[in-house]
Design a protein around this motif. Sequence first.
Motif, PDB file in Angstrom:
ATOM      1  N   ILE A 169      84.578  22.261  62.159  1.00  0.00           N
ATOM      2  CA  ILE A 169      84.042  21.999  63.557  1.00  0.00           C
ATOM      3  C   ILE A 169      83.298  20.461  63.252  1.00  0.00           C
ATOM      4  O   ILE A 169      83.265  20.348  62.162  1.00  0.00           O
ATOM      5  CB  ILE A 169      82.991  22.998  64.077  1.00  0.00           C
ATOM      6  N   GLN A 172      79.169  20.130  67.398  1.00  0.00           N
ATOM      7  CA  GLN A 172      79.161  21.567  67.322  1.00  0.00           C
ATOM      8  C   GLN A 172      78.512  22.400  66.435  1.00  0.00           C
ATOM      9  O   GLN A 172      77.919  23.567  66.712  1.00  0.00           O
ATOM     10  CB  GLN A 172      80.824  22.108  67.189  1.00  0.00           C
ATOM     11  N   LEU A 219      74.926  22.528  67.889  1.00  0.00           N
ATOM     12  CA  LEU A 219      74.850  23.306  68.967  1.00  0.00           C
ATOM     13  C   LEU A 219      74.817  24.889  68.465  1.00  0.00           C
ATOM     14  O   LEU A 219      73.802  25.513  68.776  1.00  0.00           O
ATOM     15  CB  LEU A 219      76.169  23.151  69.556  1.00  0.00           C
ATOM     16  N   TYR A 220      75.419  25.241  67.504  1.00  0.00           N
ATOM     17  CA  TYR A 220      75.648  26.620  67.036  1.00  0.00           C
ATOM     18  C   TYR A 220      74.053  26.947  66.145  1.00  0.00           C
ATOM     19  O   TYR A 220      73.537  27.807  66.577  1.00  0.00           O
ATOM     20  CB  TYR A 220      76.492  26.922  65.998  1.00  0.00           C
ATOM     21  N   SER A 263      68.428  23.307  72.801  1.00  0.00           N
ATOM     22  CA  SER A 263      69.631  23.943  73.133  1.00  0.00           C
ATOM     23  C   SER A 263      70.312  23.478  74.510  1.00  0.00           C
ATOM     24  O   SER A 263      71.564  23.355  74.556  1.00  0.00           O
ATOM     25  CB  SER A 263      69.452  25.507  73.287  1.00  0.00           C
ATOM     26  N   LEU A 310      73.932  21.934  74.694  1.00  0.00           N
ATOM     27  CA  LEU A 310      75.018  22.759  75.558  1.00  0.00           C
ATOM     28  C   LEU A 310      75.619  21.588  76.684  1.00  0.00           C
ATOM     29  O   LEU A 310      76.843  21.777  77.005  1.00  0.00           O
ATOM     30  CB  LEU A 310      74.176  23.677  76.437  1.00  0.00           C
ATOM     31  N   THR A 323      77.817  18.619  74.145  1.00  0.00           N
ATOM     32  CA  THR A 323      78.692  18.875  73.247  1.00  0.00           C
ATOM     33  C   THR A 323      80.119  19.124  73.840  1.00  0.00           C
ATOM     34  O   THR A 323      80.373  19.521  74.700  1.00  0.00           O
ATOM     35  CB  THR A 323      78.416  20.173  72.431  1.00  0.00           C
ATOM     36  N   ASP A 324      81.174  18.588  73.084  1.00  0.00           N
ATOM     37  CA  ASP A 324      82.664  18.905  73.396  1.00  0.00           C
ATOM     38  C   ASP A 324      82.856  20.336  72.737  1.00  0.00           C
ATOM     39  O   ASP A 324      82.776  20.403  71.407  1.00  0.00           O
ATOM     40  CB  ASP A 324      83.343  17.848  72.802  1.00  0.00           C
ATOM     41  N   TYR A 325      83.218  21.132  73.586  1.00  0.00           N
ATOM     42  CA  TYR A 325      83.489  22.485  73.201  1.00  0.00           C
ATOM     43  C   TYR A 325      84.965  22.701  72.406  1.00  0.00           C
ATOM     44  O   TYR A 325      85.365  23.800  72.133  1.00  0.00           O
ATOM     45  CB  TYR A 325      83.587  23.447  74.110  1.00  0.00           C
ATOM     46  N   LYS A 326      85.859  21.637  72.495  1.00  0.00           N
ATOM     47  CA  LYS A 326      87.196  21.820  71.902  1.00  0.00           C
ATOM     48  C   LYS A 326      87.164  22.376  70.537  1.00  0.00           C
ATOM     49  O   LYS A 326      86.626  21.516  69.681  1.00  0.00           O
ATOM     50  CB  LYS A 326      88.027  20.609  72.127  1.00  0.00           C
ATOM     51  N   ILE A 369      85.701  24.871  69.160  1.00  0.00           N
ATOM     52  CA  ILE A 369      84.370  25.245  68.389  1.00  0.00           C
ATOM     53  C   ILE A 369      84.708  26.544  68.036  1.00  0.00           C
ATOM     54  O   ILE A 369      83.756  27.103  66.908  1.00  0.00           O
ATOM     55  CB  ILE A 369      83.396  25.368  69.452  1.00  0.00           C
ATOM     56  N   GLY A 370      85.653  27.385  68.459  1.00  0.00           N
ATOM     57  CA  GLY A 370      85.785  28.880  67.603  1.00  0.00           C
ATOM     58  C   GLY A 370      86.501  28.621  66.165  1.00  0.00           C
ATOM     59  O   GLY A 370      86.483  29.581  65.592  1.00  0.00           O
TER      60      GLY A 370
END
Length: 300
Positions: free
Chosen positions: A39, A43, A46-47, A202, A206, A209-212, A214-215
């Motif tokens: 990631i 990201q 962020l985590y 946080s 939030l 951050t670009d969430y693309k 992230i998983g």
Amino acid sequence: MTTQSMRSEINVLPIIAFCALGLIWGCNFIYIKMAANLITPMQIVLYRVVLGFICVAAYAIFKGYIRISHLKYSIHFAVMSLLAASVYYLAYVKGIVLLMSGVAGALSGSVPLFSFILAVIFIPEEKITLTKIIGVLTGFAGVVLIAMPSGSTILESNIKGVLYIAFGSLCLGASFVYAKKFVMPLKLPTAALTAYQLGFSSLTMLLFTDYKGIGAVFNDLHTALGLFIGLGLLGTSLAYIIYYYLVKEVGTVTASSVTYIPPVVALFIGAVIVGEPITITDYIATIMIFMGIFLLRKNK
């Protein structure tokens, strides 16, 4: 138990906290390296801050430390969230991605130098002694020397990565001074201070951050555990509770000298996991680092 033995037991607590924080921060390098393969730096941060906030906020609420009246100090919490969390974390992640572990670890030890200089300028009550000056210089010399096992000097490394780590170190060094001058006088519980700081961080992460993708961190269990437990629970929530405790108990400059330990820990992890060789230079540098810590802890 006699009064003298109780006093001795109490005096041991800052030493234990000091070593524990150095070990926790030293392990963060490998967790970040692993997560960066899956990631983005934003990201990762962020985590880290969100997980850290959830853990410490739950504890602070359980203990009854959170108060609505504390919101009047929001400006200080916001500043600390940038200096000691959002910006500091992001700069370090970007630097660690670009640099070899030895160089990144060495540069992370520059925090006490920045903290010492800023403390001299902004905190008159901080004791400035020849012993502490020698301690800072000795420790910093050891940190620079410890970069050599990678086969690259700081000047030959990726200059962009070097600047990221140096800027992150400056931010963290400034946070020690800011906390001493503006945050610690508030006399708030350390768990509450950490929760507010990570809460503001946080919110910042939030929003930006670009969430693309992230998983993707869940594609590797070891990496996910390192990120959630290593960086989130230990390296963030617990680390900052210890951090505030040390600033309060031993002072800004001495507390910041804990950052001499992570380069040693990072070097050991690099040698065992990454396979970097440990030479006689490493041992000499390690001795210099701990000499610097010892000198900084002296009051005279």
